[in-house]
Design a protein around this motif. Structure first.
Motif, PDB file in Angstrom:
ATOM      1  N   GLY A 216      32.247  56.521  20.617  1.00  0.00           N
ATOM      2  CA  GLY A 216      32.667  57.914  20.772  1.00  0.00           C
ATOM      3  C   GLY A 216      31.684  58.922  20.203  1.00  0.00           C
ATOM      4  N   LEU A 217      31.608  60.072  20.889  1.00  0.00           N
ATOM      5  CA  LEU A 217      30.700  61.137  20.448  1.00  0.00           C
ATOM      6  C   LEU A 217      31.522  62.277  19.867  1.00  0.00           C
ATOM      7  CD1 LEU A 217      28.409  61.332  23.585  1.00  0.00           C
ATOM      8  CD2 LEU A 217      27.763  60.506  21.327  1.00  0.00           C
ATOM      9  N   VAL A 218      31.064  62.852  18.788  1.00  0.00           N
ATOM     10  CA  VAL A 218      31.744  64.017  18.225  1.00  0.00           C
ATOM     11  C   VAL A 218      30.745  65.157  18.114  1.00  0.00           C
ATOM     12  CG1 VAL A 218      33.437  62.713  16.893  1.00  0.00           C
ATOM     13  CG2 VAL A 218      31.229  63.239  15.873  1.00  0.00           C
ATOM     14  N   GLU A 219      31.262  66.352  17.845  1.00  0.00           N
ATOM     15  CA  GLU A 219      30.369  67.497  17.708  1.00  0.00           C
ATOM     16  C   GLU A 219      29.377  67.212  16.574  1.00  0.00           C
ATOM     17  OE1 GLU A 219      32.252  71.278  17.468  1.00  0.00           O
ATOM     18  OE2 GLU A 219      30.332  72.237  17.932  1.00  0.00           O
ATOM     19  N   GLY A 224      23.612  63.309  13.717  1.00  0.00           N
ATOM     20  CA  GLY A 224      23.965  62.085  12.997  1.00  0.00           C
ATOM     21  C   GLY A 224      25.434  62.005  12.602  1.00  0.00           C
ATOM     22  N   LYS A 225      26.269  62.991  13.040  1.00  0.00           N
ATOM     23  CA  LYS A 225      27.688  62.927  12.676  1.00  0.00           C
ATOM     24  C   LYS A 225      28.396  61.797  13.427  1.00  0.00           C
ATOM     25  CE  LYS A 225      28.843  67.298  10.781  1.00  0.00           C
ATOM     26  NZ  LYS A 225      29.006  68.623  11.368  1.00  0.00           N
ATOM     27  N   GLY A 226      29.513  61.353  12.862  1.00  0.00           N
ATOM     28  CA  GLY A 226      30.259  60.250  13.478  1.00  0.00           C
ATOM     29  C   GLY A 226      29.366  59.029  13.481  1.00  0.00           C
ATOM     30  N   LEU A 227      29.267  58.389  14.628  1.00  0.00           N
ATOM     31  CA  LEU A 227      28.349  57.255  14.710  1.00  0.00           C
ATOM     32  C   LEU A 227      26.971  57.721  15.176  1.00  0.00           C
ATOM     33  CD1 LEU A 227      30.557  54.383  16.127  1.00  0.00           C
ATOM     34  CD2 LEU A 227      29.717  54.684  13.820  1.00  0.00           C
ATOM     35  N   GLY A 228      26.833  59.062  15.242  1.00  0.00           N
ATOM     36  CA  GLY A 228      25.532  59.606  15.631  1.00  0.00           C
ATOM     37  C   GLY A 228      25.299  59.461  17.120  1.00  0.00           C
ATOM     38  N   ASN A 229      24.115  59.804  17.527  1.00  0.00           N
ATOM     39  CA  ASN A 229      23.858  59.728  18.966  1.00  0.00           C
ATOM     40  C   ASN A 229      22.908  58.593  19.301  1.00  0.00           C
ATOM     41  OD1 ASN A 229      21.415  60.598  18.113  1.00  0.00           O
ATOM     42  ND2 ASN A 229      21.230  62.283  19.546  1.00  0.00           N
ATOM     43  N   GLU A 230      22.710  57.670  18.345  1.00  0.00           N
ATOM     44  CA  GLU A 230      21.721  56.627  18.626  1.00  0.00           C
ATOM     45  C   GLU A 230      22.118  55.780  19.837  1.00  0.00           C
ATOM     46  OE1 GLU A 230      21.261  52.915  16.556  1.00  0.00           O
ATOM     47  OE2 GLU A 230      22.767  53.566  15.122  1.00  0.00           O
ATOM     48  N   PHE A 231      23.424  55.754  20.124  1.00  0.00           N
ATOM     49  CA  PHE A 231      23.846  54.931  21.263  1.00  0.00           C
ATOM     50  C   PHE A 231      23.573  55.611  22.596  1.00  0.00           C
ATOM     51  CE2 PHE A 231      26.485  53.452  17.723  1.00  0.00           C
ATOM     52  CZ  PHE A 231      25.943  52.179  17.654  1.00  0.00           C
ATOM     53  N   LEU A 232      23.287  56.911  22.530  1.00  0.00           N
ATOM     54  CA  LEU A 232      23.004  57.604  23.782  1.00  0.00           C
ATOM     55  C   LEU A 232      21.752  57.058  24.455  1.00  0.00           C
ATOM     56  CD1 LEU A 232      23.912  61.333  23.197  1.00  0.00           C
ATOM     57  CD2 LEU A 232      24.922  59.765  24.818  1.00  0.00           C
ATOM     58  N   ARG A 233      20.920  56.353  23.688  1.00  0.00           N
ATOM     59  CA  ARG A 233      19.742  55.775  24.330  1.00  0.00           C
ATOM     60  C   ARG A 233      20.149  54.806  25.442  1.00  0.00           C
ATOM     61  NH1 ARG A 233      18.611  51.525  19.942  1.00  0.00           N
ATOM     62  NH2 ARG A 233      18.035  53.243  18.634  1.00  0.00           N
ATOM     63  N   HIS A 234      21.359  54.234  25.294  1.00  0.00           N
ATOM     64  CA  HIS A 234      21.814  53.314  26.340  1.00  0.00           C
ATOM     65  C   HIS A 234      22.263  54.060  27.595  1.00  0.00           C
ATOM     66  CE1 HIS A 234      21.315  50.012  23.739  1.00  0.00           C
ATOM     67  NE2 HIS A 234      22.100  50.539  22.830  1.00  0.00           N
ATOM     68  N   ALA A 235      22.441  55.373  27.447  1.00  0.00           N
ATOM     69  CA  ALA A 235      22.821  56.136  28.627  1.00  0.00           C
ATOM     70  C   ALA A 235      21.587  56.661  29.350  1.00  0.00           C
ATOM     71  CB  ALA A 235      23.726  57.295  28.211  1.00  0.00           C
ATOM     72  N   GLU A 236      20.422  56.500  28.712  1.00  0.00           N
ATOM     73  CA  GLU A 236      19.200  57.035  29.315  1.00  0.00           C
ATOM     74  C   GLU A 236      18.918  56.408  30.672  1.00  0.00           C
ATOM     75  OE1 GLU A 236      15.431  56.955  27.114  1.00  0.00           O
ATOM     76  OE2 GLU A 236      16.640  57.335  25.339  1.00  0.00           O
ATOM     77  N   ARG A 237      19.270  55.107  30.805  1.00  0.00           N
ATOM     78  CA  ARG A 237      18.907  54.434  32.043  1.00  0.00           C
ATOM     79  C   ARG A 237      20.135  54.087  32.864  1.00  0.00           C
ATOM     80  NH1 ARG A 237      13.767  50.949  31.063  1.00  0.00           N
ATOM     81  NH2 ARG A 237      14.737  49.830  29.382  1.00  0.00           N
ATOM     82  N   THR A 238      21.112  54.977  32.840  1.00  0.00           N
ATOM     83  CA  THR A 238      22.251  54.767  33.709  1.00  0.00           C
ATOM     84  C   THR A 238      22.090  55.742  34.862  1.00  0.00           C
ATOM     85  OG1 THR A 238      24.629  54.469  33.687  1.00  0.00           O
ATOM     86  CG2 THR A 238      23.811  56.470  32.654  1.00  0.00           C
ATOM     87  N   ARG A 239      22.754  55.435  35.968  1.00  0.00           N
ATOM     88  CA  ARG A 239      22.585  56.335  37.120  1.00  0.00           C
ATOM     89  C   ARG A 239      23.659  57.410  37.149  1.00  0.00           C
ATOM     90  NH1 ARG A 239      20.805  51.495  40.234  1.00  0.00           N
ATOM     91  NH2 ARG A 239      18.582  51.804  40.420  1.00  0.00           N
ATOM     92  N   GLU A 262      26.426  67.907  23.472  1.00  0.00           N
ATOM     93  CA  GLU A 262      25.788  66.769  22.797  1.00  0.00           C
ATOM     94  C   GLU A 262      24.899  65.985  23.760  1.00  0.00           C
ATOM     95  OE1 GLU A 262      25.679  66.220  19.623  1.00  0.00           O
ATOM     96  OE2 GLU A 262      27.016  67.902  19.239  1.00  0.00           O
ATOM     97  N   ILE A 263      25.388  65.833  24.989  1.00  0.00           N
ATOM     98  CA  ILE A 263      24.625  65.084  25.991  1.00  0.00           C
ATOM     99  C   ILE A 263      23.354  65.851  26.345  1.00  0.00           C
ATOM    100  CG2 ILE A 263      24.670  64.289  28.409  1.00  0.00           C
ATOM    101  CD1 ILE A 263      26.640  62.615  27.103  1.00  0.00           C
ATOM    102  N   ALA A 264      23.510  67.174  26.498  1.00  0.00           N
ATOM    103  CA  ALA A 264      22.361  67.981  26.909  1.00  0.00           C
ATOM    104  C   ALA A 264      21.273  67.959  25.842  1.00  0.00           C
ATOM    105  CB  ALA A 264      22.794  69.411  27.187  1.00  0.00           C
ATOM    106  N   LEU A 265      21.677  67.764  24.575  1.00  0.00           N
ATOM    107  CA  LEU A 265      20.684  67.770  23.494  1.00  0.00           C
ATOM    108  C   LEU A 265      19.896  66.469  23.441  1.00  0.00           C
ATOM    109  CD1 LEU A 265      22.756  69.545  20.736  1.00  0.00           C
ATOM    110  CD2 LEU A 265      20.609  70.317  21.737  1.00  0.00           C
ATOM    111  N   TYR A 266      20.352  65.486  24.188  1.00  0.00           N
ATOM    112  CA  TYR A 266      19.641  64.214  24.184  1.00  0.00           C
ATOM    113  C   TYR A 266      18.696  64.193  25.372  1.00  0.00           C
ATOM    114  CZ  TYR A 266      18.745  59.348  23.228  1.00  0.00           C
ATOM    115  OH  TYR A 266      18.131  58.174  22.893  1.00  0.00           O
TER     116      TYR A 266
END
Ligand SMILES: Nc1nc2c(ncn2[C@@H]2O[C@H](COP(=O)(O)OP(=O)(O)OP(=O)(O)O)[C@@H](O)[C@H]2O)c(=O)[nH]1
Ligand SMILES: [Mg+2]
Length: 350
Positions: A216-219, A224-239, A262-266
């Motif tokens: 889950g993503l939070v504001e 780095g809040k919550g679990l941070g956005n490090e997992f968003l790297r896995h969304a980099e290569r999704t369609r 949050e997504i736009a900042l990644y």
């Protein structure tokens, strides 16, 4: 699960050349017969569909290939050192850390069995048989084997998926994933139940459809809040991204803008195709607010589905639309990649 690791790798040392002279009855002055050393083994990184993360590197930080053996008499070559193959998940990006500390891209292992040689073994030394000349017929010299290449390698796994479900904690991502695929993630009524990305497969007669849930993503996730956005790297290569909103949240519309921000900042995610799914519509309080939510979305040109991951309502329609959009995205990608191929043709003679 481990998705990023730095390791030290080294090619094997080359075996030394040998100094030896042929000594045989009835063969006086048999001459030099020292053989060459074997080359050291190389280190290869290979993408394997059977590997899910970098767990192999949890404790082990150094990977060295086999050394070459020494040469021996009778001009025998030393044995070559064994290559070392390190298996990593498909979707691993390989960097080398250079002296300045920068990470330089070496390879993107995005297809199964794709491999890259990351450190060459040292060459074996030459035996004295190689040094014989007309002037010096009995050389007592041989060369030493060379050291193998050494490198610091950074491995980063970026999952390759068709669709990635993103959303606030507790919005029902795991419930949805388990409703549409065979994945069995833990589901619970508290935030951050899912702490690692989870993959699910929807079998299809043409090709399997790979879907992932990321934690889950939070504001402030990008800070780095919550679990941070490090997992968003896995969304980099999704369609395609599926934004899953908790319909029972009193701030459901704000939740969408938070998620969007949050997504736009990644890097690289802002322009991904997306679908919004408002979940938990089986709950009466969600039903009651639905007209307001629908009115809001009617103005924003994004496809929206009102679903219940628990009862299954509208879930199939959501999946159908997701497949359709993924197909479209991959066709667009293909056209774009074909457009990049430059064909050189000789000019006709005048
Ligand atoms: N009524 C109802 N409850 C739901 C629905 N989908 C999920 N839930 C409940 O919402 C809670 C959270 O569900 P999860 O699937 O764990 O949510 P999540 O988004 O994966 O949560 P995290 O992994 O913690 O980020 C659980 O108690 C689910 O039973 C739904 O469609 N209707
Ligand atoms: Mg979950």
């Amino acid at each position: 699960m481990i998705y990023k690791r730095e390791i030290k790798i080294g090619g094997g040392h080359g075996g030394d050349g040998c100094v030896s002279f042929r000594r045989e009855k009835y063969v006086p002055f048999g001459g030099p017969d020292g053989g060459d050393g074997g080359d050291g083994g190389s280190v290869i990184i290979i993408a394997s569909p059977n590997v899910v993360d970098l767990g192999l590197m949890r404790r082990k930080k150094e990977f060295i290939a086999g050394n070459g053996r020494r040469g021996s008499s009778w001009r025998k070559h030393g044995k070559k050192g064994e290559d070392l193959a390190i298996s990593v998940p498909v979707g691993t990006v390989v960097f080398t850390r250079v002296d300045s500390g920068e990470e330089v891209l070496l390879a993107d292992l995005s297809t199964p069995r794709q491999k890259v040689l990351v450190a060459k073994g040292g060459r074996g030394g030459l035996g004295n048989a190689r040094f014989a000349t007309a002037v010096d017929q009995a050389p007592e010299i041989a060369s030493k084997g060379e050291s193998g290449e050494e490198r610091h390698i950074v491995l980063e796994v970026k999952l390759i998926t068709d669709t990635c479900i993103v959303g606030q904690p507790n919005s029902g991502k795991s419930t949805l994933l388990s409703a549409i695929s065979k994945a069995k993630p833990e589901i619970a009524d508290y935030p951050f139940t899912t702490r690692q990305p989870i993959l699910g497969v929807i079998p299809d007669y043409r090709r399997d459809f790979i879907i992932a849930e990321i934690p889950g993503l939070v504001e402030g996730a990008h800070l780095g809040k919550g679990l941070g956005n490090e997992f968003l790297r896995h969304a980099e290569r999704t369609r395609l991204l599926i934004y899953l909103l908790d319909g029972s949240s009193p701030t459901v519309l704000d939740d969408l803008s938070t998620l969007d921000k949050e997504i736009a900042l990644y890097k690289g995610l802002a322009h991904k195709p997306k679908i919004v799914a408002v979940n938990k519509i089986d709950l009466p309080e969600v039903q009651a607010r639905l007209p307001e939510v629908k009115q809001y979305f009617a103005k924003r040109g994004v496809p929206v589905f009102y679903i219940s991951a628990v009862s299954g309502q509208a879930v199939l329609e959501l999946v159908r639309k997701a497949k359709e959009m993924v197909d479209q995205a991959s066709q667009d990608e293909e056209i774009a990649s074909q457009a990049q191929i430059t064909v050189f043709r000789p000019k006709p003679r005048k």
